[in-house]
Design a protein around this motif. Sequence first.
Motif, PDB file in Angstrom:
ATOM      1  N   LEU A   1       0.826  -1.201   0.000  1.00  0.00           N
ATOM      2  CA  LEU A   1       0.000   0.000   0.000  1.00  0.00           C
ATOM      3  C   LEU A   1       0.861   1.253   0.000  1.00  0.00           C
ATOM      4  N   ALA A   2       1.955   1.240   0.736  1.00  0.00           N
ATOM      5  CA  ALA A   2       2.846   2.402   0.756  1.00  0.00           C
ATOM      6  C   ALA A   2       3.524   2.614  -0.589  1.00  0.00           C
ATOM      7  N   HIS A   3       3.822   1.524  -1.328  1.00  0.00           N
ATOM      8  CA  HIS A   3       4.516   1.647  -2.609  1.00  0.00           C
ATOM      9  C   HIS A   3       3.604   2.203  -3.697  1.00  0.00           C
ATOM     10  N   THR A   4       2.277   2.130  -3.532  1.00  0.00           N
ATOM     11  CA  THR A   4       1.395   2.683  -4.556  1.00  0.00           C
ATOM     12  C   THR A   4       1.504   4.200  -4.654  1.00  0.00           C
ATOM     13  N   PHE A   5       1.906   4.873  -3.569  1.00  0.00           N
ATOM     14  CA  PHE A   5       2.068   6.319  -3.619  1.00  0.00           C
ATOM     15  C   PHE A   5       3.229   6.731  -4.517  1.00  0.00           C
ATOM     16  N   ALA A   6       4.141   5.805  -4.798  1.00  0.00           N
ATOM     17  CA  ALA A   6       5.277   6.128  -5.653  1.00  0.00           C
ATOM     18  C   ALA A   6       4.898   6.187  -7.128  1.00  0.00           C
ATOM     19  N   LEU A   7       3.746   5.664  -7.505  1.00  0.00           N
ATOM     20  CA  LEU A   7       3.306   5.716  -8.892  1.00  0.00           C
ATOM     21  C   LEU A   7       2.913   7.143  -9.256  1.00  0.00           C
ATOM     22  N   SER A   8       3.303   7.568 -10.447  1.00  0.00           N
ATOM     23  CA  SER A   8       3.018   8.947 -10.869  1.00  0.00           C
ATOM     24  C   SER A   8       1.529   9.194 -11.069  1.00  0.00           C
ATOM     25  N   GLN A   9       0.757   8.150 -11.344  1.00  0.00           N
ATOM     26  CA  GLN A   9      -0.690   8.309 -11.549  1.00  0.00           C
ATOM     27  C   GLN A   9      -1.477   8.254 -10.240  1.00  0.00           C
ATOM     28  N   SER A  10      -0.849   7.934  -9.137  1.00  0.00           N
ATOM     29  CA  SER A  10      -1.562   7.787  -7.870  1.00  0.00           C
ATOM     30  C   SER A  10      -1.955   9.150  -7.314  1.00  0.00           C
ATOM     31  N   VAL A  11      -3.191   9.243  -6.852  1.00  0.00           N
ATOM     32  CA  VAL A  11      -3.665  10.452  -6.170  1.00  0.00           C
ATOM     33  C   VAL A  11      -4.107  10.109  -4.748  1.00  0.00           C
ATOM     34  N   GLY A  12      -3.597   9.004  -4.199  1.00  0.00           N
ATOM     35  CA  GLY A  12      -3.869   8.644  -2.822  1.00  0.00           C
ATOM     36  C   GLY A  12      -4.966   7.615  -2.688  1.00  0.00           C
TER      37      GLY A  12
ATOM     38  N   TYR B   1      -2.630  11.062   1.073  1.00  0.00           N
ATOM     39  CA  TYR B   1      -1.868  11.392  -0.127  1.00  0.00           C
ATOM     40  C   TYR B   1      -0.430  10.888  -0.086  1.00  0.00           C
ATOM     41  N   GLY B   2       0.010  10.334   1.029  1.00  0.00           N
ATOM     42  CA  GLY B   2       1.393   9.870   1.116  1.00  0.00           C
ATOM     43  C   GLY B   2       1.593   8.954   2.299  1.00  0.00           C
ATOM     44  N   ALA B   3       2.744   8.289   2.300  1.00  0.00           N
ATOM     45  CA  ALA B   3       3.096   7.365   3.376  1.00  0.00           C
ATOM     46  C   ALA B   3       4.605   7.340   3.520  1.00  0.00           C
ATOM     47  N   SER B   4       5.044   6.900   4.676  1.00  0.00           N
ATOM     48  CA  SER B   4       6.483   6.735   4.900  1.00  0.00           C
ATOM     49  C   SER B   4       7.003   5.540   4.104  1.00  0.00           C
ATOM     50  N   SER B   5       8.295   5.497   3.883  1.00  0.00           N
ATOM     51  CA  SER B   5       8.871   4.454   3.027  1.00  0.00           C
ATOM     52  C   SER B   5       8.682   3.056   3.606  1.00  0.00           C
ATOM     53  N   ASP B   6       8.688   2.945   4.930  1.00  0.00           N
ATOM     54  CA  ASP B   6       8.499   1.638   5.554  1.00  0.00           C
ATOM     55  C   ASP B   6       7.035   1.297   5.803  1.00  0.00           C
ATOM     56  N   GLY B   7       6.119   2.206   5.447  1.00  0.00           N
ATOM     57  CA  GLY B   7       4.700   1.942   5.620  1.00  0.00           C
ATOM     58  C   GLY B   7       4.210   2.040   7.050  1.00  0.00           C
ATOM     59  N   SER B   8       4.954   2.681   7.902  1.00  0.00           N
ATOM     60  CA  SER B   8       4.523   2.778   9.298  1.00  0.00           C
ATOM     61  C   SER B   8       3.483   3.874   9.502  1.00  0.00           C
ATOM     62  N   LYS B   9       3.605   4.988   8.761  1.00  0.00           N
ATOM     63  CA  LYS B   9       2.695   6.103   8.918  1.00  0.00           C
ATOM     64  C   LYS B   9       2.158   6.538   7.562  1.00  0.00           C
TER      65      LYS B   9
ATOM     66  N   MET C   1      -1.240   9.205  10.792  1.00  0.00           N
ATOM     67  CA  MET C   1      -1.909   8.077  11.427  1.00  0.00           C
ATOM     68  C   MET C   1      -1.070   6.832  11.229  1.00  0.00           C
ATOM     69  N   GLU C   2      -1.055   5.989  12.221  1.00  0.00           N
ATOM     70  CA  GLU C   2      -0.392   4.707  12.080  1.00  0.00           C
ATOM     71  C   GLU C   2      -1.165   3.835  11.082  1.00  0.00           C
ATOM     72  N   MET C   3      -0.451   3.287  10.103  1.00  0.00           N
ATOM     73  CA  MET C   3      -1.134   2.509   9.078  1.00  0.00           C
ATOM     74  C   MET C   3      -1.810   1.278   9.660  1.00  0.00           C
ATOM     75  N   SER C   4      -1.269   0.742  10.722  1.00  0.00           N
ATOM     76  CA  SER C   4      -1.864  -0.455  11.312  1.00  0.00           C
ATOM     77  C   SER C   4      -3.228  -0.183  11.936  1.00  0.00           C
ATOM     78  N   ARG C   5      -3.585   1.103  12.139  1.00  0.00           N
ATOM     79  CA  ARG C   5      -4.848   1.446  12.785  1.00  0.00           C
ATOM     80  C   ARG C   5      -5.964   1.746  11.803  1.00  0.00           C
ATOM     81  N   ILE C   6      -5.694   1.788  10.504  1.00  0.00           N
ATOM     82  CA  ILE C   6      -6.726   2.165   9.551  1.00  0.00           C
ATOM     83  C   ILE C   6      -7.725   1.029   9.373  1.00  0.00           C
ATOM     84  N   ASP C   7      -8.893   1.376   8.876  1.00  0.00           N
ATOM     85  CA  ASP C   7      -9.944   0.397   8.617  1.00  0.00           C
ATOM     86  C   ASP C   7      -9.571  -0.422   7.375  1.00  0.00           C
ATOM     87  N   PRO C   8      -9.894  -1.704   7.321  1.00  0.00           N
ATOM     88  CA  PRO C   8      -9.508  -2.511   6.151  1.00  0.00           C
ATOM     89  C   PRO C   8     -10.203  -2.099   4.852  1.00  0.00           C
TER      90      PRO C   8
END
Length: 328
Positions: free
Chosen positions: A147-158, A171-179, A227-234
């Motif tokens: 999920l964090a790597h999808t933000f690296a795509l140029s067509q991604s808008v979050g 609209y963005g995430a940390s490289s390790d996907g923690s936040k 927000m911590e990614m582990s806390r988001i709704d599925p």
Amino acid sequence: GPQTACHVIKDLCELHSQDVVGDDGNSDRPMFRVHVAQEGSVYRDAVNELMTKDIARIAQQQEEKDAAAETKVEEEGKYLATPSSALSSTSNSDVMEDPLLNNPLADHESDTRASEPNLEWDTALLLLVPLRLGLKSFNADTYRLPLAHTFALSQSVGFLGGTPRHALWYYGASSDGSKIYGLDPHTVQDAPQRRWIGDDEAEGTSFEIVLSDEYLRSVHCTYPSTMEMSRIDPSLALAFYCRDRADFDDLCAALADMKAEGKKFKMPELFSVADVSPDYCANESSALVDMMMASSLGQDDCAFDESFDGEGGRGAAEEDDEDDFVLL
């Protein structure tokens, strides 16, 4: 949820495109079209059909006009070249139509024209992909990095997601996907001030938008929502914006590269991309035939076993001459 929000966005864009009418009475080209992928699968033929439906309709109408004009010219030429005696003799007889001139598959070919690759898109695409990455909670161990790597795509808008009854736009995430970093769409922003320029006979009253430094500071947040990614709704919905067909092809190629790279690191893909939509009704008749044949073979085997008695001779099954019926 996010899936309902995706369909609402699609319906609103379609209603807006129907309300926008140009000076010539025809609908102007929409700013973009929205495609909502179902069951975590993006089918390229469905996307191309959506993005080329206006061009395909115009091409089909032009072809019908050209075909009608050619038919009229041919009929007039045949009438002028045929003697009056031949016309009187053929008027009382049945005329056989040439299947090469009246192709019964012409309508089918025109219907499939929208999916032909040579038609260019007439506007941009907003691709929405609703997903559920977990049963009761977000499966962070499996889907955090993809999920964090999808933000690296140029067509991604979050993506749209967050917590139940309080979704945010991330609209963005940390490289390790923690936040993950997002904006709250529930915050109401005041419209900018307008300044009167003058009156014009052609365009009427003209205004200009005043973008002051104070207003520009108000549309930016000093501290973004984290927000911590582990806390988001599925339940969430990814979004991609493609300017044209080439941009969409680049997105599909980038997703294929992410899939190949994910296999090396044992990361699953979030959704799949296929060229053609599956036709679930294509093999319906053959499946029924297979079921009937399997049932018939099973009944025949039982009848064969019961037709012999213990001494190898014929039993009471031979005396039953009634037909066997298979209940489906």
